[in-house]
Structures are given as structure tokens and as C-alpha cells.
Design a protein around this motif. Structure first.
Motif, mmCIF file in Angstrom:
data_model
loop_
_atom_site.group_PDB
_atom_site.id
_atom_site.type_symbol
_atom_site.label_atom_id
_atom_site.label_comp_id
_atom_site.label_asym_id
_atom_site.label_seq_id
_atom_site.Cartn_x
_atom_site.Cartn_y
_atom_site.Cartn_z
ATOM 1 N N LYS A 196 52.225 -88.641 62.798
ATOM 2 C CA LYS A 196 52.750 -89.503 63.855
ATOM 3 C C LYS A 196 53.540 -90.670 63.268
ATOM 4 O O LYS A 196 54.650 -90.973 63.695
ATOM 5 C CB LYS A 196 51.599 -90.032 64.711
ATOM 6 N N GLY A 197 52.943 -91.329 62.276
ATOM 7 C CA GLY A 197 53.632 -92.447 61.649
ATOM 8 C C GLY A 197 54.904 -92.041 60.941
ATOM 9 O O GLY A 197 55.928 -92.726 61.011
ATOM 10 N N VAL A 200 57.772 -91.354 63.432
ATOM 11 C CA VAL A 200 58.347 -92.607 63.938
ATOM 12 C C VAL A 200 59.287 -93.213 62.896
ATOM 13 O O VAL A 200 60.414 -93.636 63.213
ATOM 14 C CB VAL A 200 57.229 -93.601 64.303
ATOM 15 N N GLU A 272 62.022 -100.118 57.088
ATOM 16 C CA GLU A 272 60.941 -99.149 57.244
ATOM 17 C C GLU A 272 59.698 -99.596 56.480
ATOM 18 O O GLU A 272 58.577 -99.560 57.009
ATOM 19 C CB GLU A 272 61.380 -97.774 56.728
ATOM 20 N N VAL A 276 58.287 -101.136 59.923
ATOM 21 C CA VAL A 276 57.833 -99.925 60.616
ATOM 22 C C VAL A 276 56.516 -99.419 60.031
ATOM 23 O O VAL A 276 55.546 -99.186 60.767
ATOM 24 C CB VAL A 276 58.916 -98.831 60.556
ATOM 25 N N ASP A 277 56.474 -99.234 58.709
ATOM 26 C CA ASP A 277 55.265 -98.691 58.087
ATOM 27 C C ASP A 277 54.024 -99.552 58.321
ATOM 28 O O ASP A 277 52.960 -99.025 58.658
ATOM 29 C CB ASP A 277 55.491 -98.491 56.585
ATOM 30 N N VAL A 280 52.815 -98.798 61.920
ATOM 31 C CA VAL A 280 52.228 -97.475 62.161
ATOM 32 C C VAL A 280 50.984 -97.258 61.306
ATOM 33 O O VAL A 280 50.095 -96.491 61.681
ATOM 34 C CB VAL A 280 53.260 -96.355 61.899
ATOM 35 N N GLN A 281 50.877 -97.932 60.168
ATOM 36 C CA GLN A 281 49.715 -97.744 59.310
ATOM 37 C C GLN A 281 48.459 -98.389 59.863
ATOM 38 O O GLN A 281 47.356 -98.150 59.359
ATOM 39 C CB GLN A 281 49.996 -98.292 57.902
ATOM 40 N N ARG A 283 47.240 -97.479 62.492
ATOM 41 C CA ARG A 283 46.546 -96.374 63.148
ATOM 42 C C ARG A 283 46.601 -95.090 62.327
ATOM 43 O O ARG A 283 46.386 -94.001 62.848
ATOM 44 C CB ARG A 283 47.149 -96.127 64.535
ATOM 45 N N MET A 284 46.933 -95.185 61.060
ATOM 46 C CA MET A 284 47.000 -93.993 60.221
ATOM 47 C C MET A 284 46.349 -94.277 58.873
ATOM 48 O O MET A 284 46.056 -95.415 58.538
ATOM 49 C CB MET A 284 48.450 -93.536 60.018
#
Length: 344
Positions: A196-197, A200, A272, A276-277, A280-281, A283-284
Motif C-alpha cells: 500500500k505504501g 502511494v 518521497e 510521503v514515506d 505511509v510508514q 501504517r506499514m
């Protein structure tokens, strides 16, 4: 039974176990390419599961129907993209095939003027760099059959994941099946979150790169943006590979355009990595960068180009399995699992 016979029996058992383990290791090494294809199919199954899951939950559709809708949706999106942008992508790809050799010759000419051409040729392995690159691209094209096999197998895996999971667990001793099942579930969760991450991040990088190249005036901006999005799936190496053709083509228009293009690629990757990272991280699974880098190198050494492509998701699974089965279980050390707060 006399003690001497018991010792001999135990020794023979240990020897047989050692031989069996050595044989298994040899078998896995011999068929390591097949194992990579199987993991690729698992990756496809996870992606299809990401799409079919919401359909199954929200529409209360049976899993088979949800999966069929997911497959049709993916095919439909690809078909729609080809219908809307296919002709332009083909045109730009043909333009790239003409521009890259011309841009390389232009760069060689400038390097000749600066007295750097010979050193660059030697560092790149001679003057046949473009022909070597073409041969490499053609060899990659030979993997189309493997790709089709992975996609078809991934659909089968996504259709009946519990069947294959239970079959795999039957290879584990009964007293350890519960632990093995938990480890498989946790690695599957981590792989889903990582995908998912990654998706994105790929979308953001591709959009920013394509738009930025179009504003700068670099030819084939759409295709270069799409290439940047696809190659961003490979950490560290992918962004560098994506930047090479863009900067090379921009160099044909002048050093200033090439500098702006290089700055664009760098800015997209910085955005990114720093914006971004981190988002998203949350939840990952959070992989240590050094571990991920060495995992890519190991994937390349063991499996070649496919190992580099799949090295990151494979490292996610290995990372979680080691934490769960060795660090947490064997060493009795608490560890954070996927979905927990990222380690600082």
C-alpha cells in the motif's frame, strides 16, 4: 536397549537429519529461480487481495466474485489507460528510442570537448554502452513468459489462499503449526501494508516527475513519468535508473536543461523520502535502510535482475519471519509487529 546402541541410534539420526537438511538446501539453491516465481505469484495474489477485499466487505459479495471483479477491474484500468494514453506512450517510446542514442552521441561530443570522453568510456566499459544496454533490455523481454505464469498463478493463489496456507502448514510439525500460522499471517499483513505504501509513493513520484518534465520541456514526459513510477518500486536503485534516460535526453537540449531535470528527479525523491514515506510508514512495516540495501544486493547476487525487482517485498517477509520465529520466539525478545508504531 544397551546405552551404546542408544548412542549409536541417536548419532545415526543426527547424521540423517544433517544429510536431509543439506539435501534440502541444495534443492532450494538449485531451484531458487522457481522459488522467486512463486513469491512473485504471492505478490500478485496480495495485490489482487487489496482490490478484492473492499469489494467483498462492502458489497458482501462471495470471495470468488470479488476476485473476478478485481481482475476485471485491473484489466479494465489497463485497457482504459492504453485507450487514453497508449498511442501517445507508443509514440513517445519510439521517440525515446531515437532520442537516447542521439543524446548519448551529443554527450560524448561534449565530453570530447572537455577532454573527459576517454575516461568516461573506460569507466563504463568501452564505447559499446548503448549496444550493451540494448542487449540487456532485450534479455529482460525474454521474461514475458515468466510474467504470465506469475500472474496466472497469483490469480489461483488469490482465489483460494486458505487452501494453500493450510497445505503449507501441513509441512510443519503439528506442535509448531500454530506458531507458523501466526508468522505467516503477520508476514502477509506486513507485505500488504508495504505494498500500500509503495503504491502511494510510486503514484506521487510518477505524477510529479511527468508533470515536472513537461514543464521543463523535456520530450516524452509522459513516458518518462510512467517509467519513474514503475522503477520507484525498487528502492535506491530504481530512482537512479529512472533518472538516467531523462537527464540524458535533457542533456541534448543543453547542460542547463539537464541540470533542471536532474534537480527535478532529486526533488521528487527527496519529497518521497522526507514527506510521503514517513506518512505511509506510520501504517506499514518500517525496514532499516541498511538492511533493505543489503537485501537488494543479495537479491541481485542470488537471482539476478528479478531478485533486484522483488528484493524489497521479499526482504519484508524475511524480516518479519526472522523477528517472529527467531527474535521473538527463540530468543524470547519482544518485538514490534506490522501496524505497530514505527521504530524511532
Amino acid at each position: 536397549m544397551p546405552q551404546q546402541d542408544k548412542d549409536l541410534s541417536a548419532f545415526i539420526s543426527r547424521v540423517l537429519v544433517a544429510i536431509a537438511l543439506a539435501g534440502l538446501a541444495w534443492l532450494l539453491w538449485t531451484y531458487r529461480s522457481l522459488l522467486l516465481l512463486i513469491f512473485g505469484a504471492v505478490l500478485v495474489a496480495v495485490i489482487l487481495g487489496l482490490i478484492a477485499g473492499p469489494i467483498n466487505r462492502r458489497l458482501h459479495a462471495p470471495r470468488g466474485i470479488a476476485l473476478a471483479v478485481a481482475v476485471l477491474l485491473v484489466l479494465g484500468l489497463f485497457g482504459l489507460a492504453l485507450w487514453m494514453f497508449g498511442a501517445e506512450i507508443v509514440r513517445q517510446a519510439e521517440q525515446l528510442s531515437e532520442l537516447i542514442p542521439a543524446a548519448w552521441r551529443s554527450l560524448e561530443g561534449r565530453l570530447e570537448v572537455w577532454g573527459l570522453a576517454e575516461g568516461v568510456r573506460q569507466s563504463l566499459g568501452g564505447s559499446g554502452v548503448m549496444s550493451n544496454l540494448s542487449r540487456m533490455v532485450m534479455s529482460l523481454g525474454g521474461g514475458i513468459a515468466d510474467l504470465v505464469l506469475v500472474i496466472v498463478a497469483g490469480i489461483f493463489l488469490a482465489a483460494q489462499p486458505r487452501l494453500y496456507r493450510s497445505g503449507l502448514l501441513k509441512l510443519v510439525p503439528a506442535r509448531r503449526r500454530g506458531l507458523a500460522g501466526e508468522a505467516l499471517d503477520e508476514s502477509g499483513t506486513a507485505l500488504t501494508l508495504w505494498l500500500k505504501g509503495r503504491l502511494v509513493a510510486m503514484a506521487v513520484v510518477g505524477l510529479l516527475t511527468g508533470l515536472g518534465l513537461w514543464l521543463i520541456g523535456v520530450p516524452a514526459a509522459l513516458t518518462l513519468g510512467l517509467l519513474a513510477a514503475i522503477l520507484d518500486f525498487i528502492p535506491f536503485i530504481g530512482p537512479i535508473l529512472a533518472a538516467v534516460p531523462g537527464v540524458l535526453i535533457a542533456f541534448a537540449s543543453g547542460p542547463e536543461t539537464a541540470l533542471w531535470t536532474a534537480a527535478l528527479y532529486l526533488a521528487a525523491q527527496q519529497l518521497e523520502g522526507n514527506v510521503v514515506d514517513p506518512l505511509v510508514q506510520q501504517r506499514m512495516v518500517n525496514l532499516p535502510p541498511a538492511y533493505l540495501l543489503f537485501a537488494l544486493v543479495a537479491g541481485g547476487l542470488l537471482f539476478g535482475v528479478p531478485g533486484i525487482i522483488l528484493g524489497a517485498p521479499l526482504s519484508v517477509v524475511v524480516f518479519i519471519l526472522v523477528k517472529r520465529l527467531y527474535v521473538q520466539e527463540a530468543l524470547d525478545t519482544p518485538t514490534e509487529m506490522p501496524g505497530d508504531k514505527a521504530e524511532s
